[in-house]
Design an enzyme around this catalytic site. Structure first.
Site, PDB file in Angstrom:
ATOM      1  N   LYS A   1      42.169 -29.183  -0.958  1.00 30.40           N
ATOM      2  CA  LYS A   1      41.846 -30.560  -0.584  1.00 30.40           C
ATOM      3  C   LYS A   1      40.459 -30.853  -1.119  1.00 30.40           C
ATOM      4  CE  LYS A   1      41.633 -33.952   3.122  1.00 30.40           C
ATOM      5  NZ  LYS A   1      40.559 -34.727   2.536  1.00 30.40           N
TER       6      LYS A   1
ATOM      7  N   ARG B   1      40.146 -41.015  -4.302  1.00 32.60           N
ATOM      8  CA  ARG B   1      41.586 -41.077  -4.589  1.00 32.60           C
ATOM      9  C   ARG B   1      41.828 -42.043  -5.744  1.00 32.60           C
ATOM     10  NH1 ARG B   1      46.003 -40.254  -0.710  1.00 32.60           N
ATOM     11  NH2 ARG B   1      47.869 -40.014  -1.995  1.00 32.60           N
TER      12      ARG B   1
ATOM     13  N   ARG C   1      42.051 -46.319  -3.734  1.00 27.24           N
ATOM     14  CA  ARG C   1      43.002 -46.258  -2.624  1.00 27.24           C
ATOM     15  C   ARG C   1      43.171 -47.608  -1.949  1.00 27.24           C
ATOM     16  NH1 ARG C   1      41.274 -41.753   1.160  1.00 27.24           N
ATOM     17  NH2 ARG C   1      42.701 -42.675   2.616  1.00 27.24           N
TER      18      ARG C   1
ATOM     19  N   PHE D   1      47.814 -34.529  -8.244  1.00 30.91           N
ATOM     20  CA  PHE D   1      48.695 -33.802  -7.339  1.00 30.91           C
ATOM     21  C   PHE D   1      50.071 -34.446  -7.163  1.00 30.91           C
ATOM     22  CE2 PHE D   1      45.339 -35.867  -4.715  1.00 30.91           C
ATOM     23  CZ  PHE D   1      46.094 -36.878  -4.138  1.00 30.91           C
TER      24      PHE D   1
ATOM     25  N   LYS E   1      46.516 -31.940   6.573  1.00 25.85           N
ATOM     26  CA  LYS E   1      45.229 -31.468   6.040  1.00 25.85           C
ATOM     27  C   LYS E   1      44.598 -30.493   7.024  1.00 25.85           C
ATOM     28  CE  LYS E   1      43.372 -35.819   7.659  1.00 25.85           C
ATOM     29  NZ  LYS E   1      42.885 -37.143   7.370  1.00 25.85           N
TER      30      LYS E   1
END
Ligand code: AMP
Length: 533
Positions: A223, A228, A243, A312, A391
């Site tokens: 992580k 993002r 994001r 990812f 997470k």
């Protein structure tokens, strides 16, 4: 041609009736009568929005401009009764012009346009418009109702409507599709250069919990604590979105270059995280954010904070939407099209607890935030936070929205410095307080925050300024407690702002349900510890 006052009337009736079924019926009945042009506009207004979520247009109207426009109208002698009522489309077009006014003299232009609207409205319409502009007709409850109205209009299951909402990211577009092409709702495809909300993760507290929830083997990824990015590619054209769905391509030429050189796909939509590493250490998130917020210092930041990219996910490839493919097959596709391993988020498939612990420690030792576990069989759910992605971090925080702030005294006088923190109540769509804090910000941040909050001010009482719920902060705390004092029913003990999250939107805030879950989980862990001890 429908009038804005009819829309306000429906909104009022929906608020007044208690039955959910009746609310949905009223909304469906109203939306069914509108023209195709009016449907998306009306649906957004009813959800408390003006523009689609993927559209980054902003009205740029602060509290002071509004107050100015409003006071002129209130004192004007023209009686609104005498004028032709505004249509829904007229209201929307004027708001579009307000958003379009930029540069010198734009403030006055915006005020004039706003006056032209308000002067032709009845009090009820004015109240409604102000609530839309100041975010008080909250998303959440009303958006859920609108999506159910879409399902009624289209006569398809709600699951098809939810699919369409996830890939289209706009309640207006969904309602239009429900009216015009109902059979497409369950099969709606992503559109290139039309960003969708990213999928989000829930919190886990131990490796055991990951195994319990996802089962062996675990698919673990590092992580990264970065920014993002959603990257859209079509025949050599690359656009990058944040994001919050803002287009930020010109801030990240290094990312674009990496994508062009290392991604083998004609068309694709990729999901990933960018971060900068200087002297072997990831650069603090706050500094990273400057790179995508400060236009003037752009060049300097490109040199000083070159971005690394860790992809990812892939959610679209060469005409195929992949949101209903499993994570494991999406990851295989990603690995096939990305030619350099450096560009992938580090991933490991682990079977044993010890292996998982080691991978987690390895991520922390490289100064990353922790790990993400992704359920192998899960679909990509845009905008959804759930247990498919978990997470695991070395510290625990929640994301709150600032709902009010108090003027400071002593060293902090002149600043709004004591912040009322809210979590999102999914049922009412409102932000409910979980406490206050004045801890955690630097002087420069207090200063910036004061300016931003004043732009969002909706009213002032004593030394408390109430604001449109817009700014998200990541908050550390020592414990979640039950509380009668706050409307949420919970209070955070020793709350402290870890950082301001300008990259997050208020609907990404921690929900009341999530807070309750965390509270219960911590209580359970505490009981177990006590039993073992
Ligand atoms: P949080 O902001 O704490 O809710 O954590 C979720 C965020 O972690 C995502 O929105 C991403 O920006 C970031 N992230 C970092 N690494 C990954 C990863 N491997 N997979 C998914 N998200 C990641």
């Amino acid at each position: 041609m429908a009038f804005f006052r009819d829309l306000v009337e429906v909104a009022d009736r929906v608020t007044q009736v208690a039955s959910r079924k009746e609310k949905i019926r009223l909304l469906a009945e109203f939306l069914e009568k509108l023209s195709p042009e009016e449907v998306p506009i009306a649906a957004r207004f009813l959800a408390g929005e003006v523009f689609p979520e993927y559209d980054t247009k902003e009205l740029g109207v602060g509290y002071s401009s509004l107050k100015q426009a409003y006071s002129v109208v209130r004192h004007a002698s023209i009686l609104p009764i005498a004028v032709q009522p505004l249509t829904i489309t007229e209201v929307y077009r004027t708001l579009e012009r307000i958003a379009g006014a930029t540069g010198e003299g734009s403030k006055n232009k915006k005020i004039k346009l706003l006056q032209s609207l308000l002067s032709r409205m009845e009090q009820r319409e004015i109240d409604f418009l102000l609530r839309v502009l100041f975010g008080e007709v909250r998303i959440g409850a009303s958006k859920g109702l609108l999506l159910e109205a879409a399902s009624k209009i289209a006569n398809v299951p709600i699951s098809d409507v939810l699919h369409a909402y996830m890939v289209l990211s706009d309640v207006g577009d969904v309602l239009l599709m429900a009216r015009e092409k109902p059979s497409m709702l369950g099969r709606a495809e992503l559109n290139l250069f039309h960003p969708v909300k990213p999928m989000l993760a829930d919190m886990a507290y131990s490796v055991e919990e990951l195994f319990q929830e996802h089962g062996a083997p675990l698919y673990l990824e590092y992580k990264y604590d970065g920014i993002r990015l959603q990257i859209h590619i079509d025949s050599g054209r690359v656009e990058v979105f944040s994001r919050r769905l803002n287009r930020i391509t010109e801030f990240v030429p290094d990312v674009v270059e990496k994508v062009l050189g290392n991604v083998k796909a004609e068309k694709a939509i990729l999901d990933g995280e960018a971060l900068a590493v200087v002297d072997g250490k990831p650069v603090a998130f706050q500094d990273l954010l400057k790179r995508v917020r400060r236009k003037r210092e752009r060049e300097k930041f490109f040199r000083e904070l070159p971005f690394q990219l860790h992809l990812f996910d892939v959610i679209y490839i060469n005409g195929r939407t992949l949101v209903k493919e499993t994570y494991s097959s999406r990851r295989s596709i990603l690995q096939e099209i990305v030619t350099s391993d450096e560009l992938l988020a580090k991933m490991k498939i682990v079977y044993e607890k010890e292996e998982a612990e080691n991978f987690y420690k390895e991520a922390l030792s490289e100064n990353h935030e922790g790990v993400m576990s992704k359920r192998a069989s899960s679909f990509y759910k845009p905008g959804i936070r759930g247990s498919d992605w978990l997470k695991l971090k070395s510290y625990d925080t929640i994301d709150c929205v600032i709902i009010a702030a108090e003027w400071g005294h002593g060293r902090r006088s002149g600043w709004l410095s004591n912040y009322h923190l809210g979590v999102l109540d999914e049922e009412s769509g409102k932000f409910l307080s979980v406490g206050k804090t004045f801890k955690g910000l630097s002087d420069a941040e207090f200063e910036e925050m004061t300016k931003k909050l004043l732009q969002l001010k909706t009213r002032e009482e004593g030394y408390t300024v109430y604001v449109k719920p817009e700014i998200v902060v990541e908050v550390d705390y020592s414990e979640i407690q039950r509380s009668k004092r706050y409307p949420s029913g919970f209070a955070l003990r020793f709350a402290r702002i870890r950082r301001i999250r300008f990259d997050k939107s208020p609907d990404e805030a921690t929900t009341l349900g999530e807070l309750r879950r965390r509270y219960l989980q911590k209580m359970q862990n505490k009981e177990l510890d006590e039993e073992e001890g």
